[in-house]
Structure formats: C-alpha cells, structure tokens
Design an enzyme around this catalytic site. Structure first.
Site, PDB file in Angstrom:
ATOM      1  N   THR A 198      30.574  34.075  50.379  1.00 25.26           N
ATOM      2  CA  THR A 198      30.025  34.988  49.386  1.00 25.26           C
ATOM      3  C   THR A 198      30.942  35.259  48.205  1.00 25.26           C
ATOM      4  OG1 THR A 198      30.843  36.757  50.771  1.00 25.26           O
ATOM      5  CG2 THR A 198      28.530  36.195  50.991  1.00 25.26           C
TER       6      THR A 198
ATOM      7  N   SER B 101      25.857  39.180  47.602  1.00 25.03           N
ATOM      8  CA  SER B 101      25.684  39.510  49.010  1.00 25.03           C
ATOM      9  C   SER B 101      27.027  39.940  49.543  1.00 25.03           C
ATOM     10  CB  SER B 101      25.137  38.343  49.794  1.00 25.03           C
ATOM     11  OG  SER B 101      25.490  37.162  49.177  1.00 25.03           O
ATOM     12  N   CYS B 102      26.991  40.790  50.514  1.00 23.96           N
ATOM     13  CA  CYS B 102      28.214  41.306  51.096  1.00 23.96           C
ATOM     14  C   CYS B 102      28.836  40.211  51.931  1.00 23.96           C
ATOM     15  CB  CYS B 102      27.938  42.462  52.013  1.00 23.96           C
ATOM     16  SG  CYS B 102      26.685  43.510  51.384  1.00 23.96           S
ATOM     17  N   VAL B 103      30.127  40.331  52.164  1.00 26.17           N
ATOM     18  CA  VAL B 103      30.803  39.365  53.006  1.00 26.17           C
ATOM     19  C   VAL B 103      30.371  39.611  54.443  1.00 26.17           C
ATOM     20  CG1 VAL B 103      32.998  38.510  53.778  1.00 26.17           C
ATOM     21  CG2 VAL B 103      32.753  39.375  51.485  1.00 26.17           C
TER      22      VAL B 103
END
Lengths: 430, 103
Positions: A198, B101-103
């Site tokens: 991400t 998006s979050c990790v």
C-alpha cells in the site's frame, strides 16, 4: 461491585485481561472474559505451516493457561450487545450486565463473500492460510503438488496482517526452489491494490523483490467470482487469471455479533467505528475496542494490538477514575516480512509515517535493518513466537516504544530542502 | 505541486493530478476532468461523485466495497461508469484526494 466484561480471549483480549488484572482496584471491579472455546492459536505461525516450517502443534495452546489465577471465564458465544441497557446477550440465552465493556472479537476470513470461492474446489484446489484448518490442509496439498499455476489472490484491501500474503509468495518461491521444482511453478500475485503493497516506499522495495524472485504481480484486480469449472478467477471488469492452485485471502470481516448489535461500519465489514486515538467506541463512552475488531486505519496485527494495549490500559484507568482519557494511540505497527531463504525485512510505521528505510533500535538482538533483507530480521521473526507466548499475551511491556519513533529512520528528502541538506550517500534498498 | 487550468480556473493538483483543495471543484470542472478520461458524465456519474465528496468531507475512508454498498451503484455499475480503476478515476473527477488503503 462494578462489572468489566471482555469479549474475546484472543491476542488483544487476553493481553488486556492480564494488564487490567494487575492494575485495577479489585475491591471495586470484577472482570469476566468470554470466548467460544478454549483454544488459543499463535496466528503469526499459520504462515509457516503450509511449508512445513512449523508443525500444527507449534501454534496451539489453551486460552486458560494465559489467564491470571481466579479469572471468570465464560465459554459461550456473544450474540449481541445491547448498549442502551449495558448488557451482553450470549448464545445460550444468558444475559450479562456491564459497567465497562472491552470488545476484542477480532476478524475472520469469510470466503462466502466472494461467489464461487467456497464452491466445489474449496480445500481441494482453493485454500486459505489464515485459519488453522486452511493452513494445515494446504500443507498436505503442497507436499504432493507437482507444480503448475499458483495464484495468490487478495479479495479485499482491508485484511489481517497485510504483509502475510507477500510473505506467502516469498516462502512459496523458496519452498519450490528447495524442492527443485521452481521451474514448474508459475507464481502470480493478484491484488486489488495498485502494486505489491500500500505505501510507496515499501512498495518499491517489495516490488523489486517480487521481480527478483520471478513472482508476477497483477495489480488492480478486484475479484468478482471464482469460476470453479474452468479454474479461473474473474474480476469485476472481466479480467481473468487461470489457476491450478489458488491461495486466497478471503474478505475479512469482524464478528457477526457486531452486525447483530448494529455497530458495523459503512462497508458492512463488521468493524467497529472507534476513536483512532483513545480507542473508545464512537457512540458509547463505556465501551472500548481493541485489535482487529476496530475500524482504525492501521494494520490488523498483533504488534498493533500490543501498542494499543499500552494506550488502552491508561485510558480505561482514567475512565474508571472519572478523568479525561489521557493516552493517545498513533497507529504504530511493526511487522517482520519473511522473505525466504532464512531472511526477513522489517517495517515500522504509524498513521502518518509510512514505512521508511534505516535502522530499528532493539536491545540484545538489535539494531535491525528496516526495509532490508537480513538474517537478524529472520531471527527476530522466529524469536517473536517466544515473545508472544511469554510477554505479549501476559501483558508485559516490550523493549519497543509504544509510539513510533523516528530514531534510525531515513526520511525521504523534501524537494524544497534538497539544496540545504548535506549530500548523503544513497541508501540502497536491498 | 502543479496547477491545472480548466475553464479559466487554476486548479491545484498533486503530481498524479488529484485535487489538493476539494473546494475548488464544480460540476463544470468535473465535466472537463471526465473528458480527459474519455467519460461523458451522466446524472448517475454525478450521484457517485457527490457520494464520494460527501464521504470525503466526513473523513470516511473510501473503498470500492463501500461505494458498492452505498445504494447509489453496485460494484459492476461502478466499473461500468468509470472503467479501469473506478475508485481512482472517480476520485480524481470528484476533486478529492486519491483514496489510500491502509497498510
């Protein structure tokens, strides 16, 4: 006596039980913990089971052995929280009232959210590895597998331990290499994200590693269904990827109890809207949420539960003493990334700072390389099992700061400061 | 930071072309932004864009699943309206930052 209830005796719930037991006034407060069974899994170990690195027996203990003496433990499932009346209703029909509630009911993979995922091929040619059952059955499958198309697919972007699918890919590469059949295995990593990971700096490092290991990344693939007959996964925009063996990371959802209690977030994933700094429930001041059950924008991982626990204990004590909540969680997460062949990388980050390269200070084993593959990181990963059973679950402090520290990290240079800064040697990632 | 000139307005955008100031957005600007993605905006598109903008204003993190559960469109329709990367493309046209998006 006032009543404190803890829902869930997994990593976060057990840890909070131990912390609270040491710190609260037992003349005033009575604690009860609830879970459906008495089996505690070391979940980080599931990753190693498919490759025979851990045996199933390495990851199983009882919940009770981590409880303080004299703990009230109710083995039952939580049906619903009735926050208005401050009571919890159990499957057995029993009702428990509370003055303070800690929700630690975690998350679980729900393959039925994707059409065809738990169809005829489930546990034949399609496996998950985030459950004890999935990991052990996949170990059997891999032992006899002669090769073909191995597809690793993430159904959603919000998943427990977001680095584990990458680790699975790296370990699969090593496993088939050591078996001498790597040339017969085509590994594809199919993800709804735009890249391997991400955050940009970590993605760059991890993409490079994927390339070196000949793992093909298929980004922006959002799965719609699994075609069991033709053995392919199909995305919402009609892309198809064929598989012989599909390792799926199904949609992760919180407990059904959350839905029954009308506490779910807007994605219907049953994660509970939680104040990201205080860990207090967004609507009920006498409810706190910890671990995978929250909707916090950070990793769902054991390290996060630990850092949250250090914050939550202070805020619960403040709440009990009618003081304003004083502790602030910064989203700190710390994850080893197993990269195969006895090496691992490490990332350390929070809500505002993405994983950066550099050094992570840690006593005795320490300093560990951040975003670098090293043997010491791999040893840290293996040592974590001992730390988990003996320190983390029992609520002891770890020699790692609760809030993320910039010590040792190398921040990317901001463009406008470029001229002022002294020239530095380029840090080569890997 | 870069600027984009649309209908004589100077729009502040980041290096990937996402608005850095959502208040600079207007429906006319969205129409021009969409043209660059080869999309002719319909009322349905605007329903989605307005949903995204309201969620962004409430600081709700966005995902494709969330849009699919919004009651505005389902995921298939979302892909049909904004082919390719629906959330990324629609966010750009809606004048909000790229969803992370979050990790």
């Amino acid at each position: 006596m006032k009543k404190l209830l803890i829902l869930g005796a997994g990593t976060a719930g057990t840890m909070m039980l131990n912390k609270l037991d040491k710190r609260i006034d037992k003349e005033e407060w009575d604690i009860t913990i609830i879970d459906k069974d008495n089996t505690h899994y070391y979940q980080p170990g599931f990753l190693f089971i498919p490759f025979g690195i851990y045996q199933p027996s390495d990851v199983v203990k009882t919940r009770k052995e981590f409880f303080p003496k004299g703990t009230n433990f109710i083995m039952d499932e939580v049906e619903e929280i009735n926050a208005a009346d401050k009571e919890v209703i159990l499957k057995s029909g029993k009702e428990l009232s509370y003055d303070l509630l800690v929700i630690a009911t975690g998350t679980k993979p729900v393959p039925s959210e994707t059409e065809g995922l738990d169809g005829p091929l489930w546990y034949k040619d399609i496996f998950d590895f985030y459950t004890f059952e999935g990991a052990t059955l996949l170990a059997k499958k891999l032992r006899d597998w002669k090769g073909g198309k191995l597809v690793i697919n993430l159904a959603e972007t919000i998943i427990k331990c977001p680095v584990a699918p990458l680790e699975f890919a790296f370990l699969a590469d090593a496993y088939f290499t050591e078996k001498g059949i790597r040339d017969k295995v085509d590994i594809q990593y199919v993800t709804p994200l735009s890249g391997a990971f991400t955050k940009p700096i970590a993605t760059k490092m991890l993409s490079q590693l994927m390339e070196e290991k000949n793992i093909h990344v298929v980004p922006d693939f959002y799965i719609e269904h699994v075609d069991n007959e033709n053995k392919k996964i199909v995305s919402y925009d009609g892309l198809e990827v064929d598989f012989d063996l599909l390792v799926s990371i199904p949609t992760n959802m919180g407990s059904e109890m959350v839905e029954n209690s009308n506490m779910s977030d807007e994605d219907d994933l049953n994660f509970i809207p939680t104040n990201k700094h205080t860990l207090q429930h967004k609507e009920h001041e006498n409810i706190f949420v910890i671990g995978d059950a929250t909707n916090l924008p950070t990793s769902k991982a054991g390290s996060v539960a630990h850092f949250e626990g250090e914050i939550l204990i202070e805020n619960i004590l403040d709440f009990m003493n009618n003081k304003p909540l004083s502790a602030n969680f910064d989203g700190h997460a710390n994850c080893f990334i197993e990269t195969g062949f006895g090496k691992a990388a490490l990332i350390d980050f929070n809500y505002t700072t993405e994983p950066l390269p550099g050094q992570f200070p840690i006593p005795i084993l320490g300093p560990m390389g951040l975003l670098k593959e090293t043997r010491i990181n791999h040893m840290g990963k293996l040592a974590f099992k001992w730390v988990y059973w003996h320190m983390l679950l029992t609520g002891k402090s770890l020699p790692v700061s609760t809030n993320m520290s910039m010590s040792g990290k190398k921040a990317p240079k901001k463009e406008e400061n470029k001229e002022k800064e002294e020239p530095q040697q380029e840090e080569v990632l890997l | 930071m870069d600027t984009l000139t649309i209908n004589n307005a100077e729009i502040k955008v980041n290096e990937e072309g996402y608005f850095t100031d959502p208040s600079q957005w207007s429906e006319d600007i969205a129409i021009e932004m969409a043209k660059k993605e080869n999309i002719d905006l319909t009322d349905k598109h605007f329903e989605v864009l307005n949903f995204l903008r309201s969620k962004h204003a409430e600081e709700v993190p966005l995902s494709i699943r969330k849009v699919g559960k919004s009651g505005v469109v389902n995921i298939k329709e979302f892909y049909a309206l904004f082919p390719g990367g629906p959330l990324k493309i629609s966010s750009k046209i809606a004048g909000i930052p790229k969803p992370v998006s979050c990790v």
